[in-house]
Design a protein around this motif. Structure first.
Motif, short mmCIF file in Angstrom:
data_model
loop_
_atom_site.label_atom_id
_atom_site.label_comp_id
_atom_site.label_asym_id
_atom_site.label_seq_id
_atom_site.Cartn_x
_atom_site.Cartn_y
_atom_site.Cartn_z
N UNK A 103 2.34 -2.79 2.83
CA UNK A 103 3.94 -3.03 2.97
C UNK A 103 3.36 -4.63 2.74
N UNK A 104 2.15 -4.72 4.04
CA UNK A 104 1.09 -6.25 3.37
C UNK A 104 1.39 -7.23 2.57
N UNK A 105 0.97 -5.56 1.21
CA UNK A 105 0.73 -6.42 0.04
C UNK A 105 1.73 -6.58 -0.59
N UNK A 106 2.99 -6.20 -0.39
CA UNK A 106 3.98 -5.89 -1.39
C UNK A 106 5.25 -7.06 -1.10
N UNK A 107 5.45 -6.54 0.58
CA UNK A 107 6.38 -7.36 0.93
C UNK A 107 5.79 -9.31 2.13
N UNK A 108 4.70 -8.48 2.54
CA UNK A 108 4.15 -9.82 2.75
C UNK A 108 4.23 -9.52 4.86
N UNK A 109 2.65 -10.10 4.98
CA UNK A 109 2.33 -9.91 6.71
C UNK A 109 3.74 -9.61 7.90
N UNK A 138 0.96 4.16 17.90
CA UNK A 138 1.10 3.41 18.86
C UNK A 138 -0.09 2.56 18.84
N UNK A 139 -0.74 1.25 19.20
CA UNK A 139 -1.62 0.03 19.42
C UNK A 139 -1.86 -0.02 17.90
N UNK A 140 -1.69 0.52 16.58
CA UNK A 140 -1.60 -0.67 15.23
C UNK A 140 -1.34 -2.05 15.83
N UNK A 141 -2.57 -2.48 14.96
CA UNK A 141 -2.53 -3.87 15.26
C UNK A 141 -1.53 -4.48 14.78
N UNK A 142 -0.93 -5.18 14.83
CA UNK A 142 0.38 -6.29 13.27
C UNK A 142 -0.65 -7.43 13.11
N UNK A 143 0.05 -7.76 12.07
CA UNK A 143 -0.90 -8.40 11.27
C UNK A 143 -0.37 -9.83 10.61
#
Length: 344
Positions: A103-109, A138-143
């Protein structure tokens, strides 16, 4: 315009391009589109992420979200359709991280943060139904890290200039945000029933905010003289017929209620694109309506009010506060104290 897969009429032939754009950005359209696509392509098998996502889409938690949030989440659910066939039993945290990175690569962080939030909500809903034992998101880091200048504070010159340039129908939006600090979604929903006479503050805006409304209850904010004169003049109507109690305070150029906060925000964005605005405020293209809420809070803090009092005025909710069930009474005490101090 009708949706090809269903034949459902979505927009009349006389509809404008702007109306079409707003329609296609809305949660209802996205839901109708994704539903039609699923019917055309496949049904989600039990035990898959797609089945859980569909369950969440119709859940009370999703349907009770603010309109703007529901729109954002609907877009994410469309994006996540690519992992609809994933077996729930096999999904691990690493899979969530993979979707975040795609998602970050295609649409941004920023979009990738929504992906994490939506997946977490889908899994939480499934856990409550006994369909999963844990939440792999749960606990996955936000970019995404917001810029320090995002929704920055307005200077007084910027506000006065923008207000003078604004069309008549946009002025109450700016004034309410500046003088009372309301969120855009609440400004768009205000009716004349929310503008009331108060024994301690003269006139107030009393409403239940769309965000945290169930927790904070009704918020009552004293209306200062500058805003009161504007609203009183509007309340008179044409001198013969006054607006109905359930009529919206803020209306678009056609005199209609804003269909959403996004529609109201688009009017502001269009104003900033005008040559008149650019000439008068060449360094203010980054001003946002939410920045006026930041301005309101900053000015209260500079006037000597505590962080708790500012939070009360903004209708903010803080975990561990210990006053959840008395916030209505406490907020009113704060509101009266703020109003009287500023009036001096």
């Amino acid at each position: 315009m009708s949706l090809r897969a269903t034949g459902k009429l979505l927009l009349s032939a006389s509809g404008t391009r702007a109306e079409l754009d707003r329609l296609m950005e809305g949660a209802d359209f996205l839901h109708a589109y994704s539903t039609a696509e699923r019917k055309r392509q496949r049904q989600y098998a039990a035990g898959t992420f797609g089945a859980l996502a569909e369950r969440y889409r119709t859940s009370k938690g999703f349907l009770s979200l603010a309109e703007r949030t529901r729109d954002d989440y609907a877009k994410v659910l469309l994006f996540l359709d690519r992992c609809a066939d994933y077996s729930v039993e096999m999904i691990e945290t690493a899979d969530v991280v993979e979707m975040r990175d795609i998602a970050a690569a295609e649409k941004g962080e920023k979009f990738s943060d929504f992906v994490i939030a939506v997946m977490s909500n889908v899994f939480r809903d499934a856990m409550e139904a006994g369909l999963m034992k844990s939440n792999p998101a749960k606990g996955v880091r936000r970019l995404y890290k917001a810029s320090d200048d995002a929704n920055r504070r307005w200077s007084e010159k910027e506000y006065q200039t923008a207000y003078s340039l604004a069309p008549t129908h946009l002025r109450p939006v700016l004034a309410i945000a500046k003088h009372c600090g309301l969120r855009g979604q609440d400004i768009a929903a205000l009716t004349w029933e929310n503008y009331r006479t108060d024994p301690d503050m003269g006139k107030v805006l009393a409403f239940i905010p769309k965000k945290n409304g169930k927790k904070v209850g009704q918020i009552t904010i004293g209306v200062p003289a500058a805003l009161r004169s504007l609203l009183d003049a509007m309340k008179v109507g044409d001198g013969t017929v006054q607006p109905a109690t359930n009529a919206p305070i803020c209306r678009n150029s056609l005199g209609k209620a804003y269909p959403s906060e996004n529609a109201m925000r688009q009017v502001w964005q269009q104003m900033k694109l005008s040559e008149e605005f650019k000439d008068a405020l060449p360094d203010s293209a980054d001003l946002t309506l939410h920045g006026l809420r930041v301005t309101f809070g900053s000015e209260l803090r500079e006037s000597g009010f505590s962080d708790r009092e500012v939070a009360d005025m903004l209708g903010d909710m803080s975990e561990g506060m210990g006053r959840r069930y008395s916030r209505g009474a406490e907020m009113r005490k704060t509101s009266v104290r703020v109003f009287k101090k500023l009036a001096k």
